[in-house]
Design a protein around this motif. Structure first.
Motif, PDB file in Angstrom:
ATOM      1  N   LEU A  10     -32.561  29.918 -72.984  1.00  0.00           N
ATOM      2  CA  LEU A  10     -33.269  29.882 -71.698  1.00  0.00           C
ATOM      3  C   LEU A  10     -33.968  28.539 -71.482  1.00  0.00           C
ATOM      4  CD1 LEU A  10     -34.721  33.513 -71.608  1.00  0.00           C
ATOM      5  CD2 LEU A  10     -32.713  32.615 -70.420  1.00  0.00           C
ATOM      6  N   LEU A  11     -34.511  27.969 -72.561  1.00  0.00           N
ATOM      7  CA  LEU A  11     -35.144  26.658 -72.435  1.00  0.00           C
ATOM      8  C   LEU A  11     -34.115  25.577 -72.084  1.00  0.00           C
ATOM      9  CD1 LEU A  11     -37.743  26.586 -75.345  1.00  0.00           C
ATOM     10  CD2 LEU A  11     -38.198  26.625 -72.900  1.00  0.00           C
ATOM     11  N   HIS A  35     -34.382  32.508 -76.678  1.00  0.00           N
ATOM     12  CA  HIS A  35     -35.427  31.674 -76.105  1.00  0.00           C
ATOM     13  C   HIS A  35     -34.952  30.223 -75.997  1.00  0.00           C
ATOM     14  CE1 HIS A  35     -39.449  30.514 -74.962  1.00  0.00           C
ATOM     15  NE2 HIS A  35     -39.491  29.613 -75.948  1.00  0.00           N
ATOM     16  N   GLU A  36     -34.200  29.745 -76.988  1.00  0.00           N
ATOM     17  CA  GLU A  36     -33.671  28.383 -76.962  1.00  0.00           C
ATOM     18  C   GLU A  36     -32.638  28.213 -75.854  1.00  0.00           C
ATOM     19  OE1 GLU A  36     -33.940  24.575 -78.238  1.00  0.00           O
ATOM     20  OE2 GLU A  36     -35.029  26.275 -79.120  1.00  0.00           O
ATOM     21  N   LEU A  91     -38.153  40.269 -71.750  1.00  0.00           N
ATOM     22  CA  LEU A  91     -39.457  40.570 -72.341  1.00  0.00           C
ATOM     23  C   LEU A  91     -39.920  41.986 -71.994  1.00  0.00           C
ATOM     24  CD1 LEU A  91     -41.312  37.176 -71.760  1.00  0.00           C
ATOM     25  CD2 LEU A  91     -40.298  38.038 -73.884  1.00  0.00           C
ATOM     26  N   GLU A 130     -35.651  36.033 -68.115  1.00  0.00           N
ATOM     27  CA  GLU A 130     -36.607  36.026 -69.220  1.00  0.00           C
ATOM     28  C   GLU A 130     -37.612  37.156 -69.065  1.00  0.00           C
ATOM     29  OE1 GLU A 130     -39.583  32.888 -71.510  1.00  0.00           O
ATOM     30  OE2 GLU A 130     -38.828  32.456 -69.492  1.00  0.00           O
TER      31      GLU A 130
END
Length: 764
Positions: free
Chosen positions: A6-7, A3-4, A98, A94
């Motif tokens: 992709l951010l 997640h980090e 998911l 993403e």
């Protein structure tokens, strides 16, 4: 961690990547359990995330602050299209993670880091290329200097070059950005082509600008080739400039009643918009040229044929030829005579007798009123030559109204500012001839009124002014030398010697013997002077006749026949300047004939084609008159200066000898002057000046031979004035595919060998 990543790819700040001492490196202390391969993979992701953030920041800054609309369009396309596609790719990855897509998620819900990195690997090359585009628009080293960066034309040309690549994705991105840039450029061009308005935004980046330093009150526009994309030919750019200038002039002069001028463009808007809308990116030079030619021809047939009728164009061209190019010989003679009389009055008023001896004009004051009065007296003399039974000379009336003689202010002689044009026409020949008529620089010019200023620009008038000073200097030297033979005391015994019964006395015989010896001594001294004066007059007469007859008149007749559409060849020109009577006999019938064939000819020669033909005519004149040959111009200027000094010394010698004769024969003495010593000084200076004249004649012939040798091989030497005029002349390499112009080809210039043959024959 995923997640980090992709951010961070989305441009958000992340603890995975840190900045240390100006270099962006990964924070190894935060993740001590990462293996070296994982750190290497994380490094490529960090590079991509930083590029994304920098691209968004710099592109947003360019879109909001860059003065170029084209550069703003490119940066906006980068933000709105390509960076958005990258953001969509992040969301797609993403969403797949998911949803536990098997392409990304393996056993036990593990997502391999290599899979994520491999998914974004193609974007590294794309982001690097986009960053190069951003740096091209706004270089880093110029940011501190507060420079505006790249121009719109430069980014268009750069994107066209970048599209020639082996990477398909880079090619598609270059074409996409190029389409946005060309669309913004076409919006600017459309405003100019359809309405004659400069673009409101980004006009400093447009290749057409308003000339703020124009000396006249009329609005003038100039073209800047540096801001022109490479796919636009010079001829097409000049057509765009001409169309916009015409529409701007029509709008500015809408209050003047011009039949159909205000209604014609409205009916053509839809057709012109269709022509411009048919152009697709990447634009083709031929298609753009065809569209512009279609707009130009439609305007010429509807509006410009009424705004610039052919009789008006011929009228102003004949006026310029007859007065500025000295076709009417009596105008040149009267102007020289009255200018010399004003100089003599100023010399007597200032009591500068020494300047008459040296041939210089130190201390001589010439005012603007003296220059204006000389031209006024010239007009009065020309009008006095007309007889009551003769018809009114309308051209002379028009010339008195338009032609003016003024003191040079220093701004005349350059068509544009040096910043706009690095090679102005004034650089063609830097040798001045404008200070020969008066001891201060003066220029004779004609006021070009609207709408003829669309046809004849300020640059054209600068050329006419320079050619006039050039030809008038030669003509003035001829007149000054020829005037020496009219001074009777210099050529024969004057007054007549005594006759019977006075001569029969011993005193009379002694006086006759003394006067005869004095006259014989003076005749022997003057023989070399008359020989040099005769040779110089012959050379100047042949050079002036060659320039006036074989070059100027022949070129003008050729241009006139082309404009009027005559199929017959022009008659052989006269080598001497004409008069008003010869002018009427030669040009009255063509002028009247042109009134009937004006519309037919205008259909074949639209105003822009006439403008380009006129400029080619001027280019041919500059080449044939040897104005661009600096060694010849310097030698000729030196000869004309020596002629002035030579004539002044001979005239001064005549005055001294007359006073000496009065003192010896009549006993009239002047205690303030020692004429004997003054005669010796003048003789010394006259002998030195005579030698200078002889040397100048030899150098002039030598420079003519050098010019003939340089041009004999391929007939070259033709001056390319495309840079100076801001357009490519028809017939050059850029207009071979242009069907819109009925090309004018100037006549083959008279060879210098013809002049050399006359000079060689005269020397025998």
């Amino acid at each position: 961690m995923l997640h980090e990543i992709l951010l961070s790819l989305s441009g958000q700040p992340s603890p995975l990547f840190n900045t240390h001492k100006g270099e962006q490196v990964e924070n190894e202390d935060s993740f001590p359990l990462l293996s070296p391969p994982e750190k290497a993979l994380l490094s490529s992701v960090g590079h991509l995330s930083r590029l994304h953030a920098q691209l968004r920041k710099q592109a947003a800054e360019i879109s909001s602050t860059n003065p170029s609309v084209i550069c703003r369009s490119v940066s906006t396309a980068i933000l709105g299209t390509h960076l958005n596609e990258f953001q969509k790719k992040i969301l797609e990855v993403e969403r797949a993670i998911l949803a536990e897509d098997s392409g990304y998620v393996g056993g036990y819900g593990i997502v391999p880091l290599s899979t994520i990195v491999g998914e974004f690997a193609p974007w590294t090359r794309r982001m690097d290329w986009l960053w190069e585009i951003i740096r091209f628009i706004q270089p880093e080293q110029r940011k501190s200097e507060r420079s505006n960066g790249s121009t719109g034309a430069a980014i268009i040309d750069h994107l066209r070059v970048e599209a020639q690549t082996g990477y398909l994705d880079i090619k598609e991105m270059a074409l996409s950005l190029g389409k946005a840039a060309e669309a913004a450029w076409m919006k600017q061009v459309s405003m100019w082509l359809l309405y004659g308005n400069l673009p409101i935004y980004g006009k400093d980046d447009f290749f057409i600008r308003e000339d703020l330093e124009n000396p006249d009150d009329e609005t003038q526009f100039s073209m800047h080739p540096r801001l022109l994309p490479e796919f636009v030919t010079s001829q097409t750019a000049s057509s765009i400039l001409f169309i916009g200038k015409s529409l701007n002039h029509i709008r500015a002069k809408r209050k003047i009643s011009i039949a159909g001028a205000s209604a014609a463009p409205v009916t053509l808007y839809q057709e012109h918009i269709k022509q411009l809308a048919s152009l697709e990116s990447p634009m083709s030079s031929s298609k753009l040229t065809a569209a512009v030619d279609c707009i130009r021809l439609s305007l010429s047939k509807s509006t410009l044929s009424k705004l610039l009728p052919l009789p008006k164009i011929l009228e102003i061209l004949q006026l310029l030829h007859n007065f500025l190019l000295l076709r009417r010989g009596e105008f040149a003679v009267a102007l020289v005579v009255h200018a010399d009389s004003r100089v003599d009055e100023s010399r007597r008023r200032g009591a500068t007798m020494a300047s008459g001896v040296s041939g210089k004009f130190e201390g001589l004051t010439i005012k603007e009123g003296d220059v204006t009065a000389a031209l006024t007296q010239t007009w009065a003399e020309l009008f006095s030559l007309q007889k009551e039974e003769d018809p009114t000379d309308e051209e002379l009336e028009l010339a008195r109204e338009l032609v003016s003689l003024s003191v040079s202010s220093g701004k005349v002689g350059r068509p544009m500012t040096p910043a706009q044009n690095p090679n102005p026409i004034s650089d063609i020949s830097s040798v001045p001839f404008d200070d020969l008529l008066f001891p201060i620089p003066t220029y004779l010019t004609a006021q070009i009124r609207a709408p003829l200023d669309l046809f004849i620009s300020h640059s054209d008038m600068v050329i006419y002014t320079r050619i006039h000073s050039y030809l008038l200097g030669i003509r003035r030297a001829q007149l000054r030398l020829g005037d020496l033979w009219k001074r009777t005391p210099l050529r024969r015994t004057h007054p007549t010697p005594w006759g019977p019964p006075k001569s029969n006395s011993p005193f009379g015989q002694a006086r006759l013997k003394a006067s005869r010896q004095r006259e014989n001594a003076r005749l022997r001294q003057m023989r070399p002077v008359w020989a040099s004066g005769s040779a110089c007059l012959f050379v100047l007469s042949e050079v002036g006749g060659f320039f006036q007859g074989d070059v100027v008149n022949e070129s003008w007749q050729h241009l006139q026949h082309w404009i009027q559409g005559h199929s017959s060849a022009p008659s052989a020109p006269n080598s001497r300047p004409g008069t008003s009577s010869s002018f009427k006999a030669q040009f009255d019938s063509p002028k009247n004939d042109s009134l009937g064939s004006g519309r037919e000819t205008m259909g074949r020669h639209d105003p822009e084609a006439l403008t380009v033909a006129h400029r080619r005519h001027l280019s041919s004149l500059i080449h044939s008159l040897l104005l661009a040959e600096v060694p010849f111009a310097k030698t000729l200027r030196g000869l004309l200066t020596n002629v002035d000094r030579f004539a002044a010394l001979v005239i001064r010698l005549e005055t001294i000898q007359r006073n000496m004769d009065l003192e010896a024969d009549e006993g009239v003495e002047d205690a303030l002057f020692d004429y004997a010593s003054e005669e010796r000084e003048v003789w010394e200076e006259l002998c030195a000046t005579r030698n200078d004249v002889d040397v100048s004649i030899q150098n002039l012939v030598t420079s003519l031979r050098d010019i003939d040798d340089s041009r004999s091989g391929d007939g070259g030497g033709q001056i390319d004035l495309a840079q100076n005029f801001g357009q490519t002349l028809p017939g050059t390499q850029h207009d071979n595919t242009d069907p819109g112009f009925n090309h004018y080809v100037p006549p083959k210039p008279a060879g210098v060998d013809r002049l050399l043959m006359k000079l060689d024959f005269g020397s025998l």
